[in-house]
Write an enzyme that holds these catalytic residues in place. Structure first.
Site, PDB file in Angstrom:
ATOM      1  N   ASP A  42       0.856  -1.174   0.000  1.00  0.00           N
ATOM      2  CA  ASP A  42       0.000   0.000   0.000  1.00  0.00           C
ATOM      3  C   ASP A  42       0.897   1.230   0.000  1.00  0.00           C
ATOM      4  O   ASP A  42       1.816   1.323   0.815  1.00  0.00           O
ATOM      5  CB  ASP A  42      -0.892  -0.007   1.237  1.00  0.00           C
ATOM      6  CG  ASP A  42      -1.914   1.099   1.199  1.00  0.00           C
ATOM      7  OD1 ASP A  42      -2.783   1.060   0.326  1.00  0.00           O
ATOM      8  OD2 ASP A  42      -1.826   2.009   2.047  1.00  0.00           O
ATOM      9  N   ASP A  92      -2.849  25.601  11.719  1.00  0.00           N
ATOM     10  CA  ASP A  92      -3.280  24.443  10.920  1.00  0.00           C
ATOM     11  C   ASP A  92      -2.691  23.174  11.535  1.00  0.00           C
ATOM     12  O   ASP A  92      -1.497  22.914  11.423  1.00  0.00           O
ATOM     13  CB  ASP A  92      -2.803  24.623   9.476  1.00  0.00           C
ATOM     14  CG  ASP A  92      -3.360  23.555   8.544  1.00  0.00           C
ATOM     15  OD1 ASP A  92      -3.935  22.570   9.048  1.00  0.00           O
ATOM     16  OD2 ASP A  92      -3.213  23.706   7.313  1.00  0.00           O
ATOM     17  N   PHE A 119      -9.972  26.336   8.141  1.00  0.00           N
ATOM     18  CA  PHE A 119     -10.370  25.791   6.839  1.00  0.00           C
ATOM     19  C   PHE A 119     -11.842  25.388   6.894  1.00  0.00           C
ATOM     20  O   PHE A 119     -12.330  24.887   7.903  1.00  0.00           O
ATOM     21  CB  PHE A 119      -9.511  24.579   6.493  1.00  0.00           C
ATOM     22  CG  PHE A 119      -9.905  23.901   5.215  1.00  0.00           C
ATOM     23  CD1 PHE A 119      -9.402  24.346   3.999  1.00  0.00           C
ATOM     24  CD2 PHE A 119     -10.791  22.836   5.223  1.00  0.00           C
ATOM     25  CE1 PHE A 119      -9.766  23.725   2.821  1.00  0.00           C
ATOM     26  CE2 PHE A 119     -11.161  22.210   4.054  1.00  0.00           C
ATOM     27  CZ  PHE A 119     -10.652  22.656   2.842  1.00  0.00           C
ATOM     28  N   SER A 120     -12.530  25.601   5.787  1.00  0.00           N
ATOM     29  CA  SER A 120     -13.912  25.128   5.671  1.00  0.00           C
ATOM     30  C   SER A 120     -14.114  24.573   4.270  1.00  0.00           C
ATOM     31  O   SER A 120     -13.418  24.953   3.317  1.00  0.00           O
ATOM     32  CB  SER A 120     -14.909  26.260   5.938  1.00  0.00           C
ATOM     33  OG  SER A 120     -14.899  27.202   4.879  1.00  0.00           O
ATOM     34  N   ALA A 121     -15.071  23.667   4.154  1.00  0.00           N
ATOM     35  CA  ALA A 121     -15.356  23.063   2.853  1.00  0.00           C
ATOM     36  C   ALA A 121     -15.902  24.091   1.880  1.00  0.00           C
ATOM     37  O   ALA A 121     -15.798  23.916   0.658  1.00  0.00           O
ATOM     38  CB  ALA A 121     -16.351  21.920   3.029  1.00  0.00           C
ATOM     39  N   THR A 180     -15.091  27.583   1.784  1.00  0.00           N
ATOM     40  CA  THR A 180     -14.062  28.498   1.273  1.00  0.00           C
ATOM     41  C   THR A 180     -12.852  27.762   0.709  1.00  0.00           C
ATOM     42  O   THR A 180     -12.153  28.283  -0.150  1.00  0.00           O
ATOM     43  CB  THR A 180     -13.583  29.427   2.400  1.00  0.00           C
ATOM     44  OG1 THR A 180     -12.952  28.635   3.417  1.00  0.00           O
ATOM     45  CG2 THR A 180     -14.756  30.185   3.013  1.00  0.00           C
ATOM     46  N   ASP A 195      -1.416  -0.453   6.939  1.00  0.00           N
ATOM     47  CA  ASP A 195      -1.630   0.163   8.248  1.00  0.00           C
ATOM     48  C   ASP A 195      -2.993   0.807   8.393  1.00  0.00           C
ATOM     49  O   ASP A 195      -3.358   1.226   9.481  1.00  0.00           O
ATOM     50  CB  ASP A 195      -0.542   1.209   8.541  1.00  0.00           C
ATOM     51  CG  ASP A 195      -0.447   2.263   7.443  1.00  0.00           C
ATOM     52  OD1 ASP A 195      -1.294   2.251   6.530  1.00  0.00           O
ATOM     53  OD2 ASP A 195       0.468   3.103   7.508  1.00  0.00           O
TER      54      ASP A 195
END
EC number: 7.2.2.6
Length: 744
Positions: A363, A400, A435-437, A439, A580
């Site tokens: 993976d 962040d 952060f926002s979905a 903007t 994992d």
């Protein structure tokens, strides 16, 4: 709209933490509180156990004691070959007692000597197995020492961290929510659902470097018995008492219920078959010898039949006692070597399968790459310096808490470009924009000097819209840089300061150092490597080329991995896989060798048949080597054991029938002193060879990345020819010593 976060908010606390230049590593260096059992003897640590030498007193003394405990009929019956030796030892002991009472078939001293060395043969085999088990028992003891009685901080409401209910860790059940703060022991296995913390896992892994555990992603699993060094986390308990990872590890390494692997069973059947054939042949020799004596007596020739003591010695020397005595030790030692590599295997079957692996599925996320997109470089816009871009990106990322945001802060510091006065920044009371979905941006509003700054970072189209609203423009050079980063498989983030575009931050999955060389070793072993990822083909091809894998599958869903494993297995191939994440669990459950990372999710660890405590996917190469080494050791010692029986024929057959058929003296090519010394020399050599081969059985035959045919030829020359020739000088030297001492 910008938000001024309250002082109690974890984001503001984290930013202040950073502005004060306090690093998690500093917390790791602070002394940690521990809880131990009163009066308990401190066990060896995990690292100390792995460093124990093969014949360390801590292993040898218990092994000698255990070898006597294993003399019970029930324990001996588990090994059919050595059980025959065990019965022979008892029989010769009874014959010696009868000889003392005047019912002797041979001199009492000779019978006693044979009996003693037969018992030594059994004991040496027991010691070999006990030594192999010793390291596992020490590891189990060290793991038990980790289990402590702690009070967990249970949260009735995960949103109210100030309201905790103390509860004993042993009373926690699956689904309970607990708060774990700096200095606390993790009360049980769990998944982090909130927060991020530095965790000391050295008690289990033996590695002193702390690791980061955070909510979301593939690094959210925490293990009971570890310790939080800094910050705090909220975790959901995933295991009931007695079902934790620590409990399962103890059960695995103790090996109390170790089952034989398929190859071990097949070899056992072969050895038992040889033993039965030789047993029947030996039993028929007594009536045959008596009949021959009567025939020769009628012909006027005086002779005597073979004795039961000599027959027992003959049988023990001819059956494959060498491999029979070491077979169990080889299997246990394979598990122990895996443990020394910091890998916990659920069974010997998994270790054995690792030696036959044909295909390795990897993976990408967390296995070939570090698992999180990391900032790799700053690409400034025309007229903007790298320093100005780095400062803007650093400021926009202070609050962040995503791995990407933290990597931007780290890169700016590493480059030495973030030169903002942190004290002045803290006094300015910055306002952080989450952060926002909607903007698709985050950033900071801050006053530096006399100027106000609205610094944002985000997707290119989101920043373009933001700058346009502020009457700015989006440079074509920046757009070209965005497209170039995306084409190479990276993720571009654009940074702006007010109405000015500052440049691009390139995020990319960083390929782990040294991975290409390790894949080259796998290729030399004949193992095909396939990278599986959900990324697009362009990104996948770029990473595959950089990592050096043989093949890759892009845009793969979890069911794609499962289907590929089944397809390879249908073609007769053995498939190994590392993973994992929770999305790896179905494929891990299907794979022949499934190595889950200890840093991964609980679902992945439960689905795999091995757990790598170091969470290093490249460890699979070492796992394959250990598996191959165990198979080679078993095969090499079997070859040696059967080959050295040939020399014993020339020693004991002429001696056994010296009084019945004097003509067989011609086979005494070693010119052994007397029939009694010949029998004793063969029996003593048969016992001592087990002792001399114990280090090889425990350490294993050295593995070289060669083809199967080349390895077979090499081992036949070394162990086949060596097993054929070594007994001749060995038996002769023992015979000379016995004759010189006048003991025969």
């Amino acid at each position: 709209m910008a938000l001024r976060y309250p002082e109690s908010d974890p984001v503001v606390r984290t930013v202040k933490h950073r502005l004060d230049s306090t690093d998690a590593a500093a917390h790791a260096a602070a002394p940690a509180r521990t809880t131990t059992h009163p009066g308990a003897h401190p066990p060896l640590s995990a690292k100390d156990v792995r460093r124990l030498s093969m014949f360390a007193p801590a292993l040898v003394r218990p092994a000698i004691v255990d070898s006597f405990r294993k003399l019970s009929p029930r324990a001996q019956a588990k090994n059919p070959v050595m059980f025959v030796v065990y019965i022979g030892s008892i029989l010769t002991t009874l014959l010696w007692v009868m000889a003392l009472r005047g019912q002797a078939e041979a001199p009492a001293g000779f019978i006693l000597a044979v009996s003693v060395w037969l018992w030594f043969t059994v004991l040496f085999a027991n010691v070999a197995e006990a030594l192999a088990e010793g390291r596992s028992k020490q590891q189990a003891a060290s793991l038990r020492g980790i289990k402590t009685t702690v009070q967990a901080k249970v949260l009735a409401d995960p949103q109210r961290r100030d309201r905790v209910q103390p509860r004993a860790a042993t009373a926690l059940r699956r689904g309970d929510i607990v708060l774990i703060e700096a200095g606390d022991m993790v009360p049980g296995d769990g998944e982090v659902i909130e927060g991020v913390a530095s965790v000391d896992e050295s008690a289990i892994t033996g590695e002193s470097a702390p690791v980061i555990r955070e909510s979301g992603g593939d690094f959210s699993s925490v293990t009971g018995g570890t310790r939080v060094l800094s910050d705090w986390i909220v975790a959901r308990i995933t295991a009931n008492p007695g079902e934790s990872f620590l409990d399962r590890m103890i059960s695995m390494v103790e090996g109390a219920k170790r089952q034989k692997t398929p190859n071990e069973l097949a070899l056992t059947i072969l050895l038992v078959s040889l033993t039965i054939i030789l047993l029947l042949a030996t039993v028929t020799l007594l009536p045959y010898s008596i009949f021959s004596v009567e025939v020769m007596k009628a012909a006027g020739v005086t002779s005597s039949p073979i004795t039961i003591t000599v027959l027992v010695a003959l049988l023990v020397c001819l059956i494959p006692t060498t491999i029979g005595g070491l077979l169990s030790a080889i299997g246990v030692a394979g598990m122990s070597r895996m443990m020394q590599a910091n890998v916990i295997a659920t069974s010997g079957r998994a270790v054995e399968a690792a030696g036959d692996v044909d295909v390795l599925l990897l993976d990408k996320t967390g296995t070939i790459t570090h698992g999180n997109r990391q900032a790799s470089r700053f690409i400034p816009a025309p007229g903007v310096t790298v320093k100005a871009l780095a400062e803007a990106a650093w400021l926009s990322s202070l609050a962040d808490e995503t791995p990407e945001g933290r990597s931007i802060v780290t890169l700016a510091r590493q480059l030495g470009e973030a030169a903002v006065d942190e004290a002045a920044l803290a006094r300015s009371q910055p306002v952080f924009v989450p952060f926002s979905a909607q903007t698709r941006m985050s950033g900071i509003n801050v006053a530096l000097g006399d100027a106000a700054h609205q610094i944002r970072k985000g997707a290119a189209d989101a920043i373009r819209t933001h700058v346009t609203v502020l009457a700015g423009r989006f440079p074509e050079a920046v757009l070209a840089a965005v497209e170039d980063v995306a084409r190479k498989g990276g993720t571009p983030l654009v940074v702006s300061d007010n109405d000015r575009v500052m440049g691009v931050v390139e995020l990319k999955d960083i390929v782990k150092a040294g991975i290409r060389e390790r894949f080259a070793e796998l290729r030399q072993m004949g193992i095909k490597t396939v990278m599986i990822t959900g990324d697009n083909r362009l990104t996948a091809a770029s990473i595959a080329a950089e990592a050096g894998v043989d093949d890759f599958i892009a845009e793969a869903a979890p069911e794609t991995k499962l289907a590929l494993i089944r397809e390879q297995q249908a073609q007769g191939r053995l498939v190994a896989m590392t993973g994992d994440g929770t999305n790896d669990a179905p494929a891990l459950a299907q794979a022949d060798v499934a190595v889950a990372m200890n840093s991964g999710t609980q679902a992945a660890k439960e689905a795999g048949n091995m757990v790598d405590l170091d969470s290093s996917p490249t460890k699979l190469i070492q796992i394959v080597e250990i598996g191959k080494q165990m198979l080679m050791t078993r095969g090499s010692l079997t070859t040696f054991s059967i080959a050295n029986d040939v020399a014993k024929y020339f020693a004991i057959i002429p001696a056994a029938f010296a009084t019945t058929y004097p003509q067989l003296a011609a086979l005494n090519v070693m010119r052994l002193a007397t029939p009694a010394s010949a029998v004793m020399s063969a029996v003593i050599f048969n016992a001592l060879i087990i002792v001399f081969l114990i280090p090889l059985a425990l350490k294993g035959v050295k593995y070289r990345p060669l083809g199967a045919a080349a390895l077979l030829r090499r081992n036949l020359w070394i162990y086949g020819l060596g097993g054929l020739l070594l007994p001749f000088p060995g038996i002769k030297l023992i015979d000379m010593f016995l004759a010189a001492m006048g003991w025969v």
